[in-house]
Scaffold this active site. Structure first.
Site, short mmCIF file in Angstrom:
data_model
loop_
_atom_site.label_atom_id
_atom_site.label_comp_id
_atom_site.label_asym_id
_atom_site.label_seq_id
_atom_site.Cartn_x
_atom_site.Cartn_y
_atom_site.Cartn_z
N HIS A 47 6.17 -6.32 -12.10
CA HIS A 47 5.98 -4.88 -12.34
C HIS A 47 6.98 -4.04 -11.56
O HIS A 47 7.12 -4.17 -10.34
CB HIS A 47 4.55 -4.48 -11.95
N TYR A 58 -2.97 9.48 -12.47
CA TYR A 58 -3.76 8.26 -12.33
C TYR A 58 -5.23 8.67 -12.42
O TYR A 58 -5.71 9.45 -11.59
CB TYR A 58 -3.48 7.58 -10.99
#
Length: 590
Positions: free
Chosen positions: A367, A181
């Site tokens: 999601h 990330y």
């Protein structure tokens, strides 16, 4: 306007699909670079097994179109009930064009029902027609693509003359590890005057379409200064800059497979005023399961904006399960359901204070990660279930985008929302944990709504102690530290919570019992404002509402040409019978 949607299905742009809804039917047009046959189908998993297929073309000036299906062994068979109806076909020196239609839900068990869920379309073509080629193999001229065929039409406004700015990473070295990330701070260039962002477009570096899994844009504290802009850094890292910790409010989300998002004509993302984001954090999730070295990425987002102010400011609420190890799924489970609660208590407090007349949801992004199979967003008003807010019963990890709602949905005080995620872990031998990696899991919904209120997260965390008790844990060491270290019984002594859950011998029946338990557990409420502030309900414990499980979808009435002909036949019989009786009765009176 007969075909408002279109998609190129292959990398060579040889196969284009156009489509649009017509009442209870779907109209499709195929434009394919071939003078031979063209195949198109709907498939559960993106392969040839158990697929609903149509094959057509133009042979010696004569059009043809046949409805087929395949069995589980991928054997192609002609469907005795022909539900695809040819409207026109044409051929030139390079292309074949077929236009046809089909009811969304036929009475044919060999046909796939077309819903608002993701559809895996399959395609193929050959240089010869079907009569010449027989069922000749199409070779490499085939593929699959995930689409939503029933996405409502959205009013496209030309953005060619509108200003824009780009938020893109600059030569980010993507590590040779499974999941990264990357966070980069940006300053919104539009200041001192209100504008509305009307469209956001992903800028994915060519060749990195599978590397960039999702991008989140967060609003950060307005108290930051330009020193926060110096460099990017790996997110969720011990050495991450403190300024990143002020960025909690999601203002936009994009995920793999999604295209640009256009706001409705009456709504926009507000920028340029003191209440609007001045500093934003862009979080990019890189998925590198092959551990490829030397990758450099420059992906990001383009924000197109206008000085023409729209009626409402858009907001985003993140709902579902707080991402943590408290969310976990046993191995070997063909079906496991997790629920994330946007509780009545959180919505009641926030809406009563900010917008008692309610907020209007106009789009939702559902999601999950690799184990996800289906996601539903259930909506309740004072305990009474409403129509599903959004759903995807054919969830595809590689195709996640905002779904525009057919009709805006009002969320009121007294409402609660449940994000219901279905998983399959049949191919896994260890626990699946809630977490950031694509091999971990999430269960989230991002709601786009208006008018904007001060509520950014409405989520829950299930209680952990009863999960430990389920596997036989009797005592943990005090004071409690994370991860929990188990004191007794002996087989788990000095093991962490994660190690103990993996050591437990999970069977299908144990997994089912565990699933029933976790759905009843008390939940810790997450109810957040901007700038890391919280509503007073944050951290409280609430019981999940009593709801019907599993969710029972509304019955769908099927319709096909065969059924319509049969009903017409019955109607004619009735008319003939009535006419005959009438004539007979008249004859009696004469």
């Amino acid at each position: 306007r007969g075909y408002p949607h279109s998609a190129v299905l292959d990398g060579a742009a040889a196969f284009r699909l156009r489509w649009g809804r017509r009442g209870s039917a779907l109209a499709l047009r195929l434009e394919v670079r071939t003078r031979g046959y063209v195949g198109f189908g709907l498939s559960a998993g993106g392969g040839m097994a158990s697929a609903d297929i149509v094959v057509g073309g133009v042979e010696r000036g004569q059009p043809y179109l046949q409805d087929y299906f395949t069995d589980e062994n991928r054997v192609l068979k002609k469907d005795p009930q022909q539900d695809y109806h040819l409207e026109y076909a044409m051929e030139n020196s390079t292309h074949t064009i077929l236009a046809f239609s089909r009811e969304l839900h036929t009475c044919d068990t060999n046909d796939k029902i077309i819903t608002e869920s993701t559809v895996r379309v399959i395609w193929a073509y050959h240089h010869k027609d079907l009569g010449e080629a027989g069922q000749n193999y199409h070779g490499s001229n085939r593929g699959t693509k995930s689409l939503r065929l029933l996405n409502p039409e959205k009013e496209e406004v030309s953005t060619a003359s509108l200003p824009y700015f780009d938020l893109t990473n600059k030569d980010v070295p993507v590590p040779d590890k499974d999941t990264t990330y990357w966070c980069q701070m940006f300053k919104i260039p539009v200041q001192h005057e209100k504008h509305h962002v009307t469209k956001i477009v992903p800028l994915i570096q060519k060749g990195h379409e599978n590397l960039v899994h999702h991008i989140l844009l967060y609003q950060c504290s307005s108290n930051l200064n330009d020193s926060a802009l110096d460099y990017g850094h790996e997110c969720y890292h011990p050495n991450m800059p403190d300024s990143f910790l002020t960025c909690e409010t999601v203002i936009f989300a994009w995920a793999i497979g999604g295209e640009g998002f256009t706001y409705p004509p009456h709504v926009g993302l507000s920028i340029g005023t003191e209440a609007d984001p001045q500093f934003v954090l862009m979080e990019v999730h890189y998925d590198n399961p092959s551990y490829t070295e030397g990758l450099i990425d420059n992906s990001g987002l383009r924000l197109i904006y206008t000085p023409v102010i729209r009626k409402y400011d858009a907001g985003v609420i993140e709902a579902g399960l707080w991402v943590s190890l408290f969310h976990n799924i046993p191995p070997g489970m063909p079906e496991f359901v997790s629920e994330g609660h946007c509780t009545l208590e959180c919505l009641d407090e926030a809406l009563s204070a900010e917008r008692p007349t309610g907020i209007h949801v106009f789009a939702v992004l559902l999601h999950a990660h690799l184990a996800g199979r289906a996601i539903r967003m259930r909506h309740f008003h004072y305990g009474k279930e409403q129509k599903l807010l959004a759903y995807d019963d054919e969830f595809d990890f590689n195709f996640q985008e905002f779904q525009y709602l057919n009709e805006e949905r009002v969320i009121l005080p007294g409402d609660n929302l449940i994000t219901e995620c279905h998983y399959s872990t049949v191919d896994r031998t260890r626990m699946t944990w809630g977490g950031l990696s694509t091999r971990n899991e999430m269960c989230l919904s991002y709601l786009l709504y208006y008018p904007r209120i001060n509520l950014t997260r409405c989520a829950s965390i299930p209680d952990i102690m009863e999960q430990l008790q389920f596997i036989g844990v009797k005592e943990i060491y005090r004071p409690v530290t994370w991860p929990f270290i188990i004191k007794s019984p002996k087989q788990y002594k000095n093991l962490s919570f994660m190690d103990a859950m993996n050591k437990f011998k999970w069977s299908r029946s144990e997994g089912v019992s565990y699933n029933e338990l976790v759905l009843r557990l008390p939940v810790n409420v997450r109810c957040s404002k901007t700038d890391n502030a919280e509503w007073s309900i944050q951290g409280m414990t609430a019981l999940p509402p009593e709801i019907e499980r599993p969710y029972k979808p509304e019955p769908v009435i099927c319709s096909s040409s065969s059924c319509l002909h049969y009903r017409l036949f019955l109607t004619l019989l009735f008319v003939i019978q009535v006419t005959a009786n009438t004539i007979e009765n008249i004859g009696t009176f004469v």
